[in-house]
Design a protein around this motif. Sequence first.
Motif, short mmCIF file in Angstrom:
data_model
loop_
_atom_site.label_atom_id
_atom_site.label_comp_id
_atom_site.label_asym_id
_atom_site.label_seq_id
_atom_site.Cartn_x
_atom_site.Cartn_y
_atom_site.Cartn_z
N VAL A 1 0.85 -1.20 0.00
CA VAL A 1 0.00 0.00 0.00
C VAL A 1 0.88 1.25 0.00
O VAL A 1 2.03 1.21 0.43
CB VAL A 1 -0.96 0.02 1.21
N LEU B 1 -2.36 5.65 3.91
CA LEU B 1 -3.15 5.14 5.03
C LEU B 1 -4.53 4.70 4.58
O LEU B 1 -5.11 3.75 5.13
CB LEU B 1 -3.27 6.22 6.11
N GLU C 1 -5.21 3.28 1.70
CA GLU C 1 -5.04 1.93 1.14
C GLU C 1 -4.79 0.91 2.24
O GLU C 1 -5.22 -0.25 2.13
CB GLU C 1 -3.89 1.93 0.13
N LEU C 2 -4.10 1.31 3.30
CA LEU C 2 -3.90 0.41 4.43
C LEU C 2 -5.24 -0.02 5.01
O LEU C 2 -5.45 -1.21 5.30
CB LEU C 2 -3.04 1.09 5.50
N LYS C 3 -6.15 0.92 5.20
CA LYS C 3 -7.48 0.59 5.73
C LYS C 3 -8.19 -0.42 4.83
O LYS C 3 -8.81 -1.38 5.32
CB LYS C 3 -8.31 1.85 5.87
N VAL D 1 0.83 -6.36 5.45
CA VAL D 1 0.72 -5.18 4.61
C VAL D 1 2.10 -4.53 4.50
O VAL D 1 2.74 -4.24 5.52
CB VAL D 1 -0.30 -4.17 5.18
N LEU E 1 4.26 -1.41 3.71
CA LEU E 1 4.16 0.04 3.68
C LEU E 1 5.26 0.57 2.77
O LEU E 1 6.43 0.59 3.14
CB LEU E 1 4.30 0.61 5.09
N SER F 1 0.35 3.93 11.08
CA SER F 1 -0.06 2.62 10.56
C SER F 1 -0.08 1.57 11.66
O SER F 1 -0.99 0.73 11.73
CB SER F 1 0.88 2.18 9.44
N THR G 1 -3.46 -0.29 12.67
CA THR G 1 -3.54 -1.74 12.46
C THR G 1 -3.85 -2.46 13.76
O THR G 1 -4.64 -3.42 13.78
CB THR G 1 -2.22 -2.25 11.87
N LEU H 1 2.91 -5.75 9.76
CA LEU H 1 3.30 -4.62 8.93
C LEU H 1 4.77 -4.74 8.54
O LEU H 1 5.63 -5.03 9.37
CB LEU H 1 3.09 -3.30 9.67
#
Length: 279
Positions: free
Chosen positions: A198, A201, A203-205, A215, A217, A228, A232, A238
């Motif tokens: 991603v 933030l 896209e992280l969600k 995920v 970063l 993040s 998370t 991560l």
Amino acid sequence: MSLPHYAQHDLTSTVRHALAEDIGDGDITAQLIPAAEQALARVITREQAIICGQAWVDEVFKQVDPSVTVDWKVSDGELAQPDQVLFELSGSARSLLTGERAALNFLQLLSGTATTCKHYADIVAGTTVKLLDTRKTIPGLRNAQKYAVTQGGCFNHRIGLYDAFLIKENHIAACGGINNAVNTAKQQAPGKLVEIEVESLEELKLALDAGADIVMLDNFTLAMMRDSVALTNGKAKLEASGNVTDETLLPIAETGVDYISIGGLTKHCRAVDLSMRFV
């Protein structure tokens, strides 16, 4: 010595290829030496290094001449000092010289990889982060380098394109979005880890809502990484990636991410200076 299965998988064929490209249809220089001539040789390191590659050296001489004896003075993962003897060879002088270059090529590269990894691992020794390698390896030597990474105190990411998903920007675009990509991966190969890259933030969600296991970063700032981690809250692992240097490594680790992937573990290594001399 027990190698992980992926390193054992192509050990014999990798060594066979290395010997074929070096020896061709015969070592004409070694033929200058009488066939019955026996020799004892010592291999030393000229610099401090984490040693790695014992199995590859053993396999070289096994294929060149099974009667050659290899007597190791160090083990993989051990720190060696300048001028320290790493191993001794005894047997046909011809065989020792024929196998020398291939054996030292493996040992110097894998020890260089392990030494590089130890350098990075020491920087984050006081944190809980795990440093991961990437697929940026020397073609044909991936499994060997992946093993060397572990001997230097770092960890393996996926071995190749087959053992875990890593869904990046182009995959996401071609699949029609993060949710579609993650869902399709879980349907096609249940049980395999699904990681998605991603760039924000937001896209992280989406990745967390889709149920990604890990995920990545991509080029996040330190502040974004800290956000993040808070966002998370353990829902996924991560991984930080991009622009990792000696100077940025510890601050990244201290944000609380689980992993940091570093292409330089395998693609920026410098071969260790080794030497073999007859006694």
